[in-house]
Write a protein that holds these residues in place. Structure first.
Motif, PDB file in Angstrom:
ATOM      1  N   GLN A   1     -17.336  15.393 -14.192  1.00 49.33           N
ATOM      2  CA  GLN A   1     -15.975  15.767 -14.536  1.00 49.33           C
ATOM      3  C   GLN A   1     -15.015  14.598 -14.294  1.00 49.33           C
ATOM      4  OE1 GLN A   1     -15.405  18.631 -15.989  1.00 49.33           O
ATOM      5  NE2 GLN A   1     -13.272  17.997 -16.299  1.00 49.33           N
ATOM      6  N   GLN A   2     -15.181  13.953 -13.103  1.00 54.64           N
ATOM      7  CA  GLN A   2     -14.305  12.824 -12.772  1.00 54.64           C
ATOM      8  C   GLN A   2     -14.481  11.698 -13.776  1.00 54.64           C
ATOM      9  OE1 GLN A   2     -15.433  11.972  -8.783  1.00 54.64           O
ATOM     10  NE2 GLN A   2     -14.083  13.503  -7.896  1.00 54.64           N
ATOM     11  N   LEU A   3     -15.735  11.425 -14.167  1.00 54.61           N
ATOM     12  CA  LEU A   3     -15.987  10.349 -15.119  1.00 54.61           C
ATOM     13  C   LEU A   3     -15.374  10.661 -16.475  1.00 54.61           C
ATOM     14  CD1 LEU A   3     -19.637   9.245 -14.381  1.00 54.61           C
ATOM     15  CD2 LEU A   3     -17.561   7.932 -14.132  1.00 54.61           C
ATOM     16  N   LEU A   4     -15.499  11.939 -16.897  1.00 56.92           N
ATOM     17  CA  LEU A   4     -14.917  12.339 -18.171  1.00 56.92           C
ATOM     18  C   LEU A   4     -13.418  12.112 -18.180  1.00 56.92           C
ATOM     19  CD1 LEU A   4     -16.703  15.642 -19.195  1.00 56.92           C
ATOM     20  CD2 LEU A   4     -16.601  13.502 -20.438  1.00 56.92           C
ATOM     21  N   GLU A   5     -12.769  12.559 -17.073  1.00 57.94           N
ATOM     22  CA  GLU A   5     -11.314  12.390 -17.001  1.00 57.94           C
ATOM     23  C   GLU A   5     -10.932  10.923 -17.052  1.00 57.94           C
ATOM     24  OE1 GLU A   5     -10.188  14.449 -13.480  1.00 57.94           O
ATOM     25  OE2 GLU A   5     -10.599  16.406 -14.380  1.00 57.94           O
ATOM     26  N   GLU A   6     -11.727  10.111 -16.314  1.00 55.17           N
ATOM     27  CA  GLU A   6     -11.409   8.688 -16.278  1.00 55.17           C
ATOM     28  C   GLU A   6     -11.604   8.071 -17.660  1.00 55.17           C
ATOM     29  OE1 GLU A   6     -13.688   6.497 -13.530  1.00 55.17           O
ATOM     30  OE2 GLU A   6     -12.431   4.718 -13.737  1.00 55.17           O
TER      31      GLU A   6
ATOM     32  N   PHE B   1     -17.372  -8.545   0.181  1.00 57.04           N
ATOM     33  CA  PHE B   1     -16.994  -9.218   1.413  1.00 57.04           C
ATOM     34  C   PHE B   1     -15.817  -8.484   2.060  1.00 57.04           C
ATOM     35  CE2 PHE B   1     -19.066 -12.416  -1.160  1.00 57.04           C
ATOM     36  CZ  PHE B   1     -20.036 -12.841  -0.263  1.00 57.04           C
ATOM     37  N   PRO B   2     -15.606  -8.686   3.368  1.00 58.27           N
ATOM     38  CA  PRO B   2     -14.513  -7.987   4.055  1.00 58.27           C
ATOM     39  C   PRO B   2     -13.165  -8.206   3.374  1.00 58.27           C
ATOM     40  CG  PRO B   2     -15.939  -9.006   5.645  1.00 58.27           C
ATOM     41  CD  PRO B   2     -16.450  -9.421   4.302  1.00 58.27           C
ATOM     42  N   GLU B   3     -12.297  -7.195   3.550  1.00 62.09           N
ATOM     43  CA  GLU B   3     -10.920  -7.203   3.034  1.00 62.09           C
ATOM     44  C   GLU B   3     -10.835  -7.115   1.517  1.00 62.09           C
ATOM     45  OE1 GLU B   3      -8.199  -9.893   4.717  1.00 62.09           O
ATOM     46  OE2 GLU B   3      -8.601  -9.183   6.728  1.00 62.09           O
ATOM     47  N   MET B   4     -11.831  -6.505   0.898  1.00 63.90           N
ATOM     48  CA  MET B   4     -11.680  -6.171  -0.518  1.00 63.90           C
ATOM     49  C   MET B   4     -11.195  -4.727  -0.580  1.00 63.90           C
ATOM     50  SD  MET B   4     -15.054  -7.569  -2.328  1.00 63.90           S
ATOM     51  CE  MET B   4     -15.245  -9.227  -2.895  1.00 63.90           C
ATOM     52  N   GLY B   5     -10.337  -4.417  -1.530  1.00 60.01           N
ATOM     53  CA  GLY B   5      -9.818  -3.059  -1.651  1.00 60.01           C
ATOM     54  C   GLY B   5     -10.852  -2.115  -2.244  1.00 60.01           C
ATOM     55  N   VAL B   6     -10.766  -0.835  -1.882  1.00 52.99           N
ATOM     56  CA  VAL B   6     -11.675   0.172  -2.432  1.00 52.99           C
ATOM     57  C   VAL B   6     -10.821   1.294  -3.024  1.00 52.99           C
ATOM     58  CG1 VAL B   6     -13.534   1.773  -1.939  1.00 52.99           C
ATOM     59  CG2 VAL B   6     -13.409  -0.355  -0.699  1.00 52.99           C
ATOM     60  N   ILE B   7     -11.080   1.669  -4.289  1.00 60.96           N
ATOM     61  CA  ILE B   7     -10.305   2.729  -4.934  1.00 60.96           C
ATOM     62  C   ILE B   7     -11.254   3.672  -5.674  1.00 60.96           C
ATOM     63  CG2 ILE B   7      -8.255   1.318  -5.293  1.00 60.96           C
ATOM     64  CD1 ILE B   7      -9.173   1.026  -8.221  1.00 60.96           C
ATOM     65  N   THR B   8     -10.747   4.835  -6.084  1.00 63.04           N
ATOM     66  CA  THR B   8     -11.450   5.655  -7.058  1.00 63.04           C
ATOM     67  C   THR B   8     -10.568   5.709  -8.302  1.00 63.04           C
ATOM     68  OG1 THR B   8     -10.391   7.704  -6.456  1.00 63.04           O
ATOM     69  CG2 THR B   8     -12.379   7.138  -5.259  1.00 63.04           C
ATOM     70  N   SER B   9     -10.985   6.478  -9.300  1.00 63.68           N
ATOM     71  CA  SER B   9     -10.140   6.571 -10.485  1.00 63.68           C
ATOM     72  C   SER B   9      -8.833   7.275 -10.163  1.00 63.68           C
ATOM     73  CB  SER B   9     -10.891   7.308 -11.579  1.00 63.68           C
ATOM     74  OG  SER B   9     -11.394   8.517 -11.085  1.00 63.68           O
ATOM     75  N   GLN B  10      -8.807   8.063  -9.058  1.00 64.33           N
ATOM     76  CA  GLN B  10      -7.599   8.818  -8.741  1.00 64.33           C
ATOM     77  C   GLN B  10      -6.627   8.087  -7.824  1.00 64.33           C
ATOM     78  OE1 GLN B  10     -10.396  11.379  -8.029  1.00 64.33           O
ATOM     79  NE2 GLN B  10     -10.238  12.039 -10.141  1.00 64.33           N
ATOM     80  N   GLY B  11      -7.121   7.172  -6.994  1.00 67.28           N
ATOM     81  CA  GLY B  11      -6.212   6.521  -6.064  1.00 67.28           C
ATOM     82  C   GLY B  11      -6.942   5.639  -5.081  1.00 67.28           C
ATOM     83  N   ILE B  12      -6.212   5.205  -4.021  1.00 70.69           N
ATOM     84  CA  ILE B  12      -6.817   4.254  -3.099  1.00 70.69           C
ATOM     85  C   ILE B  12      -7.664   4.959  -2.056  1.00 70.69           C
ATOM     86  CG2 ILE B  12      -4.954   2.620  -3.431  1.00 70.69           C
ATOM     87  CD1 ILE B  12      -3.975   3.275  -0.657  1.00 70.69           C
TER      88      ILE B  12
END
Lengths: 168, 277
Positions: free
Chosen positions: B68-73, B134-145
């Motif tokens: 579902q999340q992939l479809l929305e994205e 590597f450390p200090e890379m940001g991580v997000i999903t399709s919805q937010g951080i």
């Protein structure tokens, strides 16, 4: 002797795995996760070498910490429980435990309840104080200690009764 | 001398207790300050492996949600693509999208362990140095951080979740350029707070909060949540906003790790500046 080492290793492995894979993910009412892994420290043979017992308790806590990324809070809490267990034993069973006469499967339900829940609450108080690490959130710490403590005590009692099948 | 040795032997249990307790306190204090490198963490072969095999099983139960999340994205990306197409193909605008390479690269990763009931939550991911994380890379999903990378091993990495009292990042209103600091108070996994938002900002309930792009970790404009409540602080100069997250932090399956290609350049520039001062 060999038998006792085997039993304790199996108990250690199964309790740690159960804790990490099942009980860390319960999140009852949003934030309550019971910690029944500490049963390993509670039922560890009463007549065992004291130093070995302290080291094992420390390692048990550290294993849980490694899985939970929580620094050393479980290690510290387990260590405190292990260090103060003789006091809890003396308060619950009187002095007779010192003569190795006490076997946990043989004591009454009431004594078992007092012994387990007292140490569970000590463990949780240290655990959550170190986890929150902020004295201004003391109410939150106490609330979490109380609710999680009740949950853990019930689970520990249940496991203890279920798995201590030896009768006189 | 004899007495000292006797004393040590007599109190060996207490000394052992004190020594081990000291070690665990050091670990605990380290875990409360995220700049220190942690000795005990779940980005290792043992706990990473255990979490991976568990997550292999659990993923089957969540397939429906992930789809579902992939479809929305997909739908959203398709929409953006058509917008971009219309921009780049209209004759009266310069095509900026073809001339420069994107500054950010996105690396997909699977979530192995996602706690949210503690006050300092740390997520474990199945992606490590092998996948150039590597450390200090940001991580997000399709919805937010979601957070940023804290520690990596060859195959696994840990993420300092936004649900961690050590987490802080700069956030802004979508409507205007008023900035504040996003942090978590350790209680509700759906609510975060933005502090130090200028009193001049026109804050309304329901407004969108997004990342500001002031740090090199998150690009500008990643959605965070909507304002649920706000009040002026004691000095009457700054707003404190409670923000309801778009992201359901209790249900994370797959995430994207953001690689900022210009990060080294920005860092060397900043270091040079501080050296000259």
């Amino acid at each position: 002797m060999k038998n006792s080492v085997l039993i304790n290793s199996v108990r250690f492995l199964s309790l740690v795995l159960a804790q990490v894979l099942i009980f860390n993910n319960i999140d009852f009412m949003g934030y309550i996760n019971p910690y029944p892994y500490m049963l390993f420290i509670l039922v560890f043979p009463f007549n065992a070498n004291r130093s070995l017992y302290l080291i094992l308790a420390f390692l048990t806590g550290l294993t849980i910490d490694m899985f939970g990324n929580s620094g050393g809070i479980h290690a510290a809490a387990c260590l405190v429980v292990a260090y103060f267990r003789p006091i809890a034993l003396r308060l619950t069973f009187g002095v007779s435990y010192e003569y190795n006469a006490i076997k946990l499967p043989n004591v009454s339900f009431y004594e078992r309840l007092v012994y387990i829940s007292s140490l569970v609450f000590v463990h949780h108080l240290v655990l959550f104080s170190l986890e929150v690490f902020n004295i201004s959130n003391i109410i939150y710490i106490l609330k979490k200690t109380l609710f999680t403590g009740i949950f853990t005590s019930i689970l520990c009692l249940m496991f203890n009764i279920l798995f201590s099948s030896r009768r006189e | 001398m004899q007495q000292i040795i006797n004393f040590l032997i007599r109190n060996k249990n207490f000394l052992l207790f004190a020594f081990l307790f000291f070690i665990s306190l050091v670990f605990t204090i380290q875990s409360h300050s995220y700049h220190k490198s942690k000795f005990v963490n779940s980005a290792n072969f043992l706990s990473g492996g255990v979490y991976e095999s568990l997550s292999n099983m659990q993923d089957y139960f969540n397939l429906k949600t992930y789809n579902q999340q992939l479809l929305e994205e997909n739908a959203r990306l398709r929409e953006n693509e058509s917008k971009l197409y219309s921009i780049t193909n209209s004759s009266d605008s310069l095509s900026i999208y073809n001339t420069t390479e994107s500054q950010f690269k996105y690396i997909p990763a699977r979530v192995l362990e996602n706690p949210y009931s503690k006050t300092d939550n740390i997520i474990t991911l199945k992606a490590g140095k092998r996948d150039s994380i590597f450390p200090e890379m940001g991580v997000i999903t399709s919805q937010g951080i979601v957070g940023f990378i804290e520690k990596t091993s060859t195959k696994y990495s840990t993420v300092l979740s936004i649900l961690n009292t050590n987490f802080k990042t700069s956030a802004k209103l979508r409507a205007s350029d008023h900035y504040g600091t996003l942090e978590w108070n350790g209680q509700d996994p759906n609510i975060m707070t933005v502090i130090d938002m200028q009193e001049q900002a026109h804050v309304k309930i329901g407004d969108t909060i997004e990342t500001s792009g002031q740090s090199a970790i998150f690009p500008k404009g990643i959605p965070i949540g909507t304002i649920e409540n706000f009040e002026l602080d004691n000095s009457k100069n700054f707003y404190t906003l409670s923000v309801r997250l778009f992201n359901d932090m209790t249900n994370l399956g797959h995430v994207y790790i953001i690689k900022n290609i210009d990060k080294e350049e920005i860092r060397t520039l900043e270091e040079n500046n501080t050296n000259e001062e």
